[in-house]
Design a protein around this motif. Structure first.
Motif, mmCIF file in Angstrom:
data_model
loop_
_atom_site.group_PDB
_atom_site.id
_atom_site.type_symbol
_atom_site.label_atom_id
_atom_site.label_comp_id
_atom_site.label_asym_id
_atom_site.label_seq_id
_atom_site.Cartn_x
_atom_site.Cartn_y
_atom_site.Cartn_z
ATOM 1 N N LEU A 1 44.969 51.548 47.626
ATOM 2 C CA LEU A 1 43.885 50.914 46.866
ATOM 3 C C LEU A 1 43.475 49.598 47.513
ATOM 4 O O LEU A 1 42.282 49.293 47.630
ATOM 5 C CB LEU A 1 44.355 50.674 45.422
ATOM 6 N N ASP A 2 44.480 48.828 47.955
ATOM 7 C CA ASP A 2 44.148 47.560 48.612
ATOM 8 C C ASP A 2 43.348 47.797 49.888
ATOM 9 O O ASP A 2 42.389 47.074 50.180
ATOM 10 C CB ASP A 2 45.434 46.790 48.934
ATOM 11 N N ALA A 3 43.738 48.830 50.612
ATOM 12 C CA ALA A 3 43.001 49.131 51.833
ATOM 13 C C ALA A 3 41.556 49.457 51.504
ATOM 14 O O ALA A 3 40.621 49.043 52.214
ATOM 15 C CB ALA A 3 43.650 50.299 52.568
ATOM 16 N N LEU A 4 41.349 50.171 50.391
ATOM 17 C CA LEU A 4 39.976 50.489 49.994
ATOM 18 C C LEU A 4 39.178 49.222 49.736
ATOM 19 O O LEU A 4 38.015 49.104 50.136
ATOM 20 C CB LEU A 4 39.980 51.365 48.740
ATOM 21 N N ILE A 5 39.821 48.253 49.075
ATOM 22 C CA ILE A 5 39.101 47.001 48.792
ATOM 23 C C ILE A 5 38.703 46.320 50.096
ATOM 24 O O ILE A 5 37.567 45.869 50.274
ATOM 25 C CB ILE A 5 39.975 46.049 47.946
ATOM 26 N N ILE B 1 39.602 48.555 43.260
ATOM 27 C CA ILE B 1 40.004 47.726 42.110
ATOM 28 C C ILE B 1 40.703 48.608 41.088
ATOM 29 O O ILE B 1 41.720 48.238 40.502
ATOM 30 C CB ILE B 1 38.765 47.044 41.492
ATOM 31 N N GLY B 2 40.143 49.783 40.918
ATOM 32 C CA GLY B 2 40.798 50.769 40.066
ATOM 33 C C GLY B 2 40.748 50.396 38.599
ATOM 34 O O GLY B 2 39.925 49.570 38.167
ATOM 35 N N VAL C 1 36.954 52.524 38.042
ATOM 36 C CA VAL C 1 36.546 53.913 38.204
ATOM 37 C C VAL C 1 35.215 54.167 37.526
ATOM 38 O O VAL C 1 34.304 54.776 38.092
ATOM 39 C CB VAL C 1 37.640 54.853 37.634
ATOM 40 N N ALA C 2 35.090 53.668 36.313
ATOM 41 C CA ALA C 2 33.835 53.871 35.592
ATOM 42 C C ALA C 2 32.687 53.236 36.360
ATOM 43 O O ALA C 2 31.609 53.831 36.528
ATOM 44 C CB ALA C 2 33.947 53.259 34.201
ATOM 45 N N GLY C 3 32.915 52.015 36.839
ATOM 46 C CA GLY C 3 31.858 51.317 37.553
ATOM 47 C C GLY C 3 31.455 52.069 38.802
ATOM 48 O O GLY C 3 30.262 52.257 39.081
ATOM 49 N N ALA C 4 32.450 52.526 39.553
ATOM 50 C CA ALA C 4 32.145 53.231 40.794
ATOM 51 C C ALA C 4 31.297 54.460 40.496
ATOM 52 O O ALA C 4 30.295 54.727 41.173
ATOM 53 C CB ALA C 4 33.440 53.643 41.487
ATOM 54 N N THR C 5 31.687 55.201 39.480
ATOM 55 C CA THR C 5 30.984 56.439 39.187
ATOM 56 C C THR C 5 29.554 56.159 38.739
ATOM 57 O O THR C 5 28.605 56.796 39.194
ATOM 58 C CB THR C 5 31.743 57.205 38.089
ATOM 59 N N ARG D 1 40.699 41.318 38.475
ATOM 60 C CA ARG D 1 41.477 41.244 39.707
ATOM 61 C C ARG D 1 41.494 39.862 40.343
ATOM 62 O O ARG D 1 41.715 39.718 41.537
ATOM 63 C CB ARG D 1 40.919 42.241 40.734
ATOM 64 N N GLY D 2 41.202 38.873 39.561
ATOM 65 C CA GLY D 2 41.369 37.523 40.076
ATOM 66 C C GLY D 2 40.106 36.929 40.668
ATOM 67 O O GLY D 2 39.107 37.616 40.891
ATOM 68 N N GLN D 3 40.217 35.640 40.906
ATOM 69 C CA GLN D 3 39.068 34.844 41.284
ATOM 70 C C GLN D 3 38.436 35.279 42.613
ATOM 71 O O GLN D 3 37.225 35.353 42.728
ATOM 72 C CB GLN D 3 39.505 33.391 41.410
#
Lengths: 774, 461, 169, 150
Positions: free
Chosen positions: A279-283, A324-325, A330-334, A409-411
């Motif tokens: 997941l981090d790699a995706l970000i 971000i997951g 997920v909802a946002g991506a879709t 996921r933070g600032q």
């Protein structure tokens, strides 16, 4: 006929989609004027089927495809599949309408024939069908098949104007990047199989647990997915693909090719989310794509280039959201995919229409067109507003979800989200304003309505989604549930308060406006940065790799052996090496043995000596005729050897064969004029070459020697059939055992042998009767 | 039943040797004969899959005394493949007008040789049929009758004769150490013999078949021969004749000399690796289509070697599947070499996708099976190697495709329709195999279990 | 043409003519007695074709057109192959393995003197015909090529060598 | 004895191999024949036993008849192939007016050059600047206008 009464929605959707290209091509072959109409009609049918299927929901169909490999033809029209199928067919329909107006113009520019339309629409609809099949596949091998089918279709579409070098390189690049990375999908699937012994995704989701193999498999599949979605650093094929006709670009960027990549992430998301490192790699990858795409989009002048890089950047968002997951991610991506597909295809069509109207494809050459093309301006304004995430468009919600996800996921991610959204606000605004606002530039010709209507429809949809978001929300929610693997709800509404999302959105508008207005300060440096990126970027790497590969190929071809003697040497020397290896490897004890020489063997010894000596004699440079005679000397002395070995039959045949061979040999030698034969003999070969030849011959001899000696050193096999041969000869009415073997026991060998003679005969006759075969 | 394919081909070949093959009606006769032999083979195949291997001792003698003919699934697969390619080439040449009286007869003779060697259960008889096939190929290589073909034929003969002689020597050595010529007997005797001479013999057999296949470094003859001969002949050589190499390595390696095959696996892997990379890299910048295809063939041999070295169920499965699909690919692609027209372009691109392993063309099955074998073997370097090879195959096939079919040239004349239709039919065949792979996979599976059950079970009566 | 008349004397011509008959007799004898003693159809074929080759060497290729047996010999190759094939495949039609010879193993065969009539002999005749046809055919082709070459001497030789081409006896 | 036999086979094989490395077609063929002879001798040498001729009446131990049959077949096959090669060599000579392999190699290279020019170069992409892609497919406004007026 239960099938007709109660059709399986999954099958219906797939079949109707697959029929679309087929029917179109058949009707097109019949009469090329039918093509566009057929394409529109069949896509409309496919769209209707997809909507109906989405409404009926959740149907699956499964049948064994290959028992041996355990592959199933397993499709499932779940929420995720419905959403992408509706997008692919719906936008496909509008693209088909658009293309029916665009292709005649394109034909005119490129001098193509009407028949080429069949090819165009055929592959366009194949593209759509492959997409529909892809999104429904539940078996990884089936998924791979449809995956590559989209690559095939895009290859031919990108290379549609194959007479242009630009199109050819673009098509090759797209194929290489997406096709080769697709191998990653395949290897990943096989890896998962090796762990769980199934290709079925539902079964995999059930049983998969975090492990190194799964992480590797998922990473390999993701390489394929990210390359298809044109994510950094494999993004460079996408801008090149703009060499394709505009309807193709519009489709590629919105609902087909590039969407397939993020679809795949969504499809295998339950596996992706097993490892946070993935997941981090995706970000990271998505973030890099956002920045690179956004910066380049800001500097590009050609319409389609601006849009191409904007797509890279915006799919970067989607990837980041998947990274971000969580529920929001997920909802946002879709949801983002829907919003983006609608708006982006409208903008591409706008670009095509403007170019057709003005003949220009650069922002610098046009301007102030809103008065001349008001409908187009309005339609694309709505679409642009969507991509800029202005309120009262569907796009507002996509950023809303993005910001909500980033919030968790933070600032750092939050700042990043704002920066990315700002970039996209800026380049889309720059695109639209560059065409429709500012001083009037460019000469406008009227364009067919079919180039404008789809833009209007899509623009209207964008705004409609901002006001009545429910249908879109529902589609996305169904899809996101599948990806997320559990229940999930998407809540979309306007809130007039100071929640973080709203503040972030406001700051994006503000910052975006600033970026736009300060263009003259940052334009130069950013352009320089992009140039540097070009020089050292992945595209450069690709070009160098290709060029280097061709050069390497050329240079090793120079080492390729070109004359016969070296070709022979390259068989003898490696054989020597291999035999040597075998000798070293195998135990040498008892391998080689001497057997005693008895006094009775002396004649045999003598004749063997004579044969070997005459063999060596043949080698000594001499007249061809003398050589032929020495050669027959070898044969005759061998015949004597055979006789001494107790083989009168062999001796007789050897003598006869040697005689007739000598006759034939001399007969041929006589046919070749003496000067030509002498020519070679008179040339003295350099001493080095002779030495080298001798060494090679020595190696060859040693190979023969080692193998032969080691075999002969074995005590002769104890069990053998020759006793039976001798016993049974009288039964076969024969008293010369060898002859009986030849005519009876092993008569089939003789049968083959005379067949060889007959074939040689046929060959000799046809060769000797120069000029004509027989 | 077992003799039917051989009988049809053999009598047919003799008949056609007397007739004038340039006449269409005679060529059609040859096509009919070849097609019926193919059907008979397939029929035999159904029987064998259902009832197990069939065998017959010629002359009615006991096994070992007479020659054993024995057909198992492996033989059927290779015979069917070879006859299919031969048939395609013959039909193609007939459509193009046969230029030599003896061409149809030679194609049938080659069919005799190939079918015979796939069906025989006797090593010396194998050699004899091998020579029938080879000598037909020698004559066929000169078909076309220009200096170029003569050069190619000469080179082809010289190199392959060397290979044949090495093979003959190894057969004699096998006889000396086992006292048998029938494969079943040899397989039973070999384990009783000390390792060292057998390993040396196995090395020679390996060299002989590798030369036939064109494995690096025994490949230097291959490119000029494949480019020098006529397209239909090149299709025969690479699609039908080269099967001898793969079949021979399986039969002699996996069936008769499994111990030596395991010993030699590292060498196979090294040579296979070099072959894959060398062939693929060479293909990238070659200009003429047949040259690209020839080097590509060298690369494909590498995959077969690697799968053979991996061995076991998945390995042998990959060898057979890959050999079959590669034969079909090359048969199709070589036939397109001299042709022009959009149907040819479409067929070529199907072949190109097949070589690159892109579905739905059949090639992806071979690629899957190779990856599978490597993954099951935990051989990551091989996975990477196959990946690299497949990436390069995309590059060279599509550079070639674009150069030939996307760039219009003035001197282009569209070929007549019939040959185009034939290559199209082959391409459709490749697509069908890709879309409905189960029959092929199933029979391959059957052949593999026949190979593995017990050594040489396929050749015992 | 002229070289040959110079090199062949009447004596050789007569010798060659006389030798032909015993050569054929020996060939046929070897073939028929092959099962009992050394030699078979193959050796017989080679011997017979060597006899023909001798005639051609002495009398020139037109000799081949004189004897009908020799004239048809090339076609005989395929006839021989056909005969051999028939002996191999006819048993298969009767449900027996290939090349099952008749009479079956161990049973008495019809004798004609010491000659046994068994299908293996038919097979051997096939082999003989193939080899004989091959020998005669190749010899004839070589002889014709030689004739053609002397009539167009120098056509295929290197420039400057034209005069020398064609010599060698 | 095995050593002597092996040496004889090896010497014949080596002589053949040496000749096969020559430039002269005829010598090459002679080399092939020699290698064939070596193989045939080896088949005979591979006999399981050596004794009298295997012809009835059999009294003593006979020689291995099977290798004899094999040798016969092999001799004939290599003869047929050699004869074919000779005929081919003749045609090669007719085609090139030479029996020198070097000239054949030269001819092969010339042919390769002709092929290369006929078939065109691979075109690797060198220009990585993609900023103007997508511009060129529609040719121009005037052109587009023309389309309208038709």
């Amino acid at each position: 006929m239960t099938w007709v009464n109660d059709p399986n929605p999954a099958l219906v959707v797939l079949i109707v989609a697959l029929l679309a290209p087929l029917v179109t091509v058949i009707l097109g072959f019949w009469d090329t004027r039918n093509t566009a109409g057929a394409a529109v009609a069949t896509t409309a049918a496919a769209f209707a089927a997809a909507v109906w299927g989405a409404w009926n929901g959740d149907a699956s169909y499964s049948v064994v495809w290959s028992e041996t490999w355990g592959i199933r033809f397993e499709i499932h029209l779940d929420g995720l599949a419905s959403m992408y199928a509706v997008l692919a067919t719906g936008i496909g329909l509008l693209i088909a309408v658009y293309a029916s107006g665009y292709m005649p113009l394109h034909r005119h520019h490129t001098g193509k024939r009407r028949a080429d339309d069949v090819r165009f629409f055929g592959f366009l609809l194949l593209f759509m069908a492959a997409m529909v099949g892809l999104v429904m596949s539940q078996d990884l091998i089936l998924l791979f098949v449809f995956w590559d089918l989209t690559a095939i279709a895009s290859y031919f579409l990108i290379g549609y104007d194959s007479e242009e070098e630009e199109s050819r390189t673009a098509a090759l690049m797209a194929l290489l990047v997406t096709g080769v990375s697709a191998v990653g999908v395949l290897v990943g699937a096989l890896l998962l199989w090796s762990e769980y012994r199934t290709f079925s995704l539902p079964l995999l989701f059930q049983s998969a647990e975090p492990s190194t193999t799964v992480t590797w498999a998922v990473s390999l599949i993701l390489v394929g997915a990210l390359a298809k979605s044109a994510q950094f650093p494999l993004h460079f094929w996408l801008p090149r693909a703009m060499a394709a006709p505009t309807p193709v670009s519009a489709y590629l960027h919105s609902a087909a090719m590039v969407a397939a990549g993020v679809f795949l992430i969504g499809r295998i998301y339950p596996l992706v989310s097993l490892d946070t490192r993935v997941l981090d790699a995706l970000i990271v990858i998505g973030g890099a794509s956002m920045v690179v795409g956004g910066l380049v989009a800001l500097t590009r002048d050609v319409f389609k280039q601006v849009l191409a890089y904007s797509t890279i950047s915006q799919y970067g968002y989607v990837v980041v959201m998947f990274g971000i997951g969580g529920e929001y991610g997920v909802a946002g991506a879709t949801f983002y995919v829907i919003a983006h597909a609608i708006a982006k295809s409208a903008l591409f069509m706008t670009a095509g229409a403007v170019t057709e109207a003005t003949g220009s494809a650069r922002l610098a050459d046009v301007g102030g067109l809103w008065r001349r093309m008001p409908w187009l301006a309005v339609g694309s304004a709505m679409a642009s507003a969507g991509l800029m995430a202005l309120p009262f468009t569907i796009g507002f919600f996509k950023d809303e979800l993005f910001f909500a996800g980033a919030d968790g996921r933070g600032q750092l991610i939050q700042w990043f989200a704002v920066a990315g959204a700002t970039l996209s606000f800026a380049y889309i605004a720059r695109f639209w304003a560059g065409i429709f606002l500012g001083p009037r530039q460019g000469d406008v010709q009227p364009v067919p309505a079919s180039l404008v209507i789809p833009v209007g429809v899509l623009g209207a949809l964008t705004v409609l989604g901002g006001i009545w978001v429910e249908p879109f929300r529902w589609l996305a929610e169904q899809a996101a549930r599948v990806s997320f693997g559990e229940e999930l709800e998407i809540n979309l509404a306007y809130h007039l308060d100071t929640r973080t999302e709203n503040l972030m959105a406001l700051s994006v508008y503000g910052l975006g406006a600033v970026v736009l207005l300060t263009g003259r300060w940052w334009h130069q440096p950013v352009e320089r940065l992009v140039k540097i990126g070009n020089r050292i970027g992945p595209a450069r790497g690709y070009a160098l790799a290709l060029y280097g590969m061709n050069r390497l190929s050329d240079s090793i071809h120079d080492f390729e052996v070109r004359d016969l003697r070296s070709r022979i040497a390259t068989i003898l020397i490696p054989s020597g090496a291999l035999v040597l290896l075998a000798v070293i490897y195998s135990p040498t004890q008892d391998t080689f043995r001497f057997t005693s020489i008895e006094s009775g063997d002396l004649p045999l010894l003598l004749m063997l000596g004579v044969a070997a000596a005459s063999g060596v004699m043949v080698v000594i440079p001499q007249d061809h005729l003398r050589m032929a005679l020495t050669l027959s000397g070898v044969g005759f002395s061998l015949a004597v050897v055979y006789a001494l070995l107790g083989a009168p039959d062999v001796a007789l045949v050897a003598v006869l064969i040697e005689t007739i061979f000598t006759v034939v040999f001399i007969g041929i030698l006589v046919l070749i004029p003496r000067p030509i034969l002498r020519y070679e003999r008179n040339l003295r070969a350099p001493r080095i070459r002779l030495g080298r030849d001798a060494i090679i011959a020595f190696i060859a001899g040693s190979v023969a020697f080692v193998v032969v000696w080691s075999a002969l050193s074995r005590p002769s096999a104890s069990t053998t059939v020759i006793g039976r041969h001798i016993e049974q000869s009288p039964l076969a009415h024969g008293y010369d055992v060898v002859t009986v073997i030849l005519a009876d026991f092993r008569g089939f060998d003789t049968m083959g042998e005379i067949t060889v003679i007959a074939i040689a005969f046929v060959g000799i006759l046809s060769l000797m009767r120069a000029g004509r075969l027989r | 039943m077992i003799v039917l394919p051989l009988g049809i081909l053999w009598f047919g070949a003799v008949l056609l040797a007397i007739l004038d093959g340039t006449r269409t009606k005679n060529a059609l006769l040859a096509i009919g004969l070849l097609a019926s032999a193919l059907l008979a083979t397939i029929w035999l195949g159904f029987d064998i899959v259902a009832n197990g291997p069939r065998s017959m001792v010629i002359g009615g003698w006991e096994q070992g005394v007479g020659i054993t003919l024995s057909v198992d699934t492996l033989g059927i697969i290779f015979a069917t493949l070879s006859l299919t390619v031969l048939l395609a080439a013959l039909v193609f040449e007939t459509a193009n007008r046969v230029r030599a009286r003896v061409f149809p007869a030679l194609v049938l003779f080659m069919g005799v040789g190939l079918t015979g060697l796939f069906f025989t259960g006797d090593v010396f008889n194998f050699y004899v049929f091998f020579e029938i096939a080879m000598i037909s190929a020698y004559v066929l290589a000169s078909y076309g009758e220009t200096p170029r073909q003569f050069r190619a034929a000469f080179l082809f003969i010289v190199v392959n004769l060397l290979g044949s002689m090495l093979f003959l020597i190894s057969i004699a050595a096998i006889y000396h150490i086992t006292g048998r010529l029938d494969m079943a007997g040899i397989a039973a005797q070999i384990p009783l013999v000390a390792e060292s001479p057998v390993l040396l013999i196995a090395t020679l057999i390996f060299v002989a078949f590798s030369t036939k296949l064109g494995l690096f470094p025994f490949h230097f003859w291959l490119a000029p021969v494949y480019t020098g001969t006529r397209p239909s002949v090149a299709a025969i050589l690479s699609g039908a004749l080269a099967n001898i190499g793969s079949y021979g390595l399986l039969r002699f390696g996996a069936d008769l000399l499994p111990r030596e095959l395991a010993d030699g696996a590292p060498v196979l892997i090294v040579l296979g690796t070099v072959s894959i990379i060398y062939g693929a890299v060479q293909s990238v910048s070659r200009h003429s289509p047949s040259e690209v295809l020839a080097y590509s063939a060298i690369g494909q041999v590498g995959y077969i070697m690697i799968a053979l070295a991996i061995g076991g169920e998945v390995g042998f499965f990959a060898v057979i599947l890959y050999a079959v699909i590669n034969g079909l690919n090359k048969g199709l692609l070589f036939l397109t070499v001299g042709l022009r027209g959009w149907l040819v372009g479409a067929s070529f691109v199907v072949g190109a996708f097949s070589v690159a392993g892109v579905p739905p063309a059949a090639g992806f099955l071979g690629k899957i099976s190779i990856f599978w074998a490597a993954i099951e073997d935990d051989a990551w370097s091989i996975v990477f190697l196959v990946f690299l090879g497949s990436a390069l195959s995309f590059l060279y096939m599509f550079q070639l495709y674009q150069r030939r079919f996307w760039i219009a040239r003035e001197d282009e004349v569209e070929s007549s329709r019939l040959p185009q239709v034939i290559v199209t039919a082959l391409a459709i065949g490749l697509l069908i195999v890709g879309l409905w792979p189960e029959p092929l996979l199933d029979i391959t599976d059957h052949a593999v279990s026949g190979l593995l059950d017990s050594p040489a079970v396929g050749v015992s009566p | 043409m002229s070289d040959r008349t110079v090199t062949t004397t009447v004596l050789t011509q007569v010798a060659a003519r006389i030798l032909l008959i015993p050569i054929f007799v020996v060939a046929i004898g070897i073939m028929i007695k092959g099962y009992v003693d050394i030699g078979d159809g193959f050796s017989a074929g080679v011997i017979a074709s060597l006899g023909v080759a001798l005639q051609v060497m002495v009398f020139g290729p037109e000799e081949l057109t004189r004897l009908p047996v020799i004239q048809r010999a090339p076609k005989g190759t395929f006839l021989g192959l056909l005969i051999a094939l028939l002996t191999a495949f006819v048993p298969a039609v009767r449900g027996q393995p290939l090349m099952t010879h008749w009479p079956p193993a161990g049973e008495a065969a019809i004798h004609f003197g010491t000659v046994e009539f068994i299908t293996a002999v038919a097979f051997d005749v096939g082999v003989f015909l193939v080899v004989f046809g091959f020998g005669v055919g190749v010899t004839a082709t070589l002889a014709r090529a030689q004739e053609r070459k002397s009539s167009m001497a120098g056509l295929f030789s290197r420039p400057g060598d034209a005069g020398e081409a064609g010599e060698r006896s | 004895m095995t050593l002597i036999l092996s040496l004889a086979v090896a010497i014949l094989f080596a002589s053949g191999a040496y000749l096969m490395l020559k430039h002269d077609l005829v010598r090459l063929i002679v080399g092939m024949v020699l290698i064939g002879n070596a193989a045939n001798l080896f088949i005979m040498a591979a006999a399981l036993r050596i004794g009298d001729a295997p012809v009835y009446p059999i009294e003593d131990e006979t020689s291995d008849p099977l290798v004899q049959a094999m040798t016969l077949t092999a001799i004939v096959i290599s003869f047929a192939v050699s004869a074919l090669v000779l005929a081919l060599a003749y045609r090669v000579y007719i085609a090139h007016a030479s029996v020198d392999m070097r000239e054949l190699s030269l001819a092969e290279e010339e042919q390769a050059d002709i092929d290369d020019t006929l078939d065109g170069e691979p075109e690797p992409m060198l220009d990585v600047d993609d900023s103007s892609i997508g511009e060129s497919s529609p040719v121009g406004a005037a052109d587009a206008g023309e389309a309208k007026t038709r």
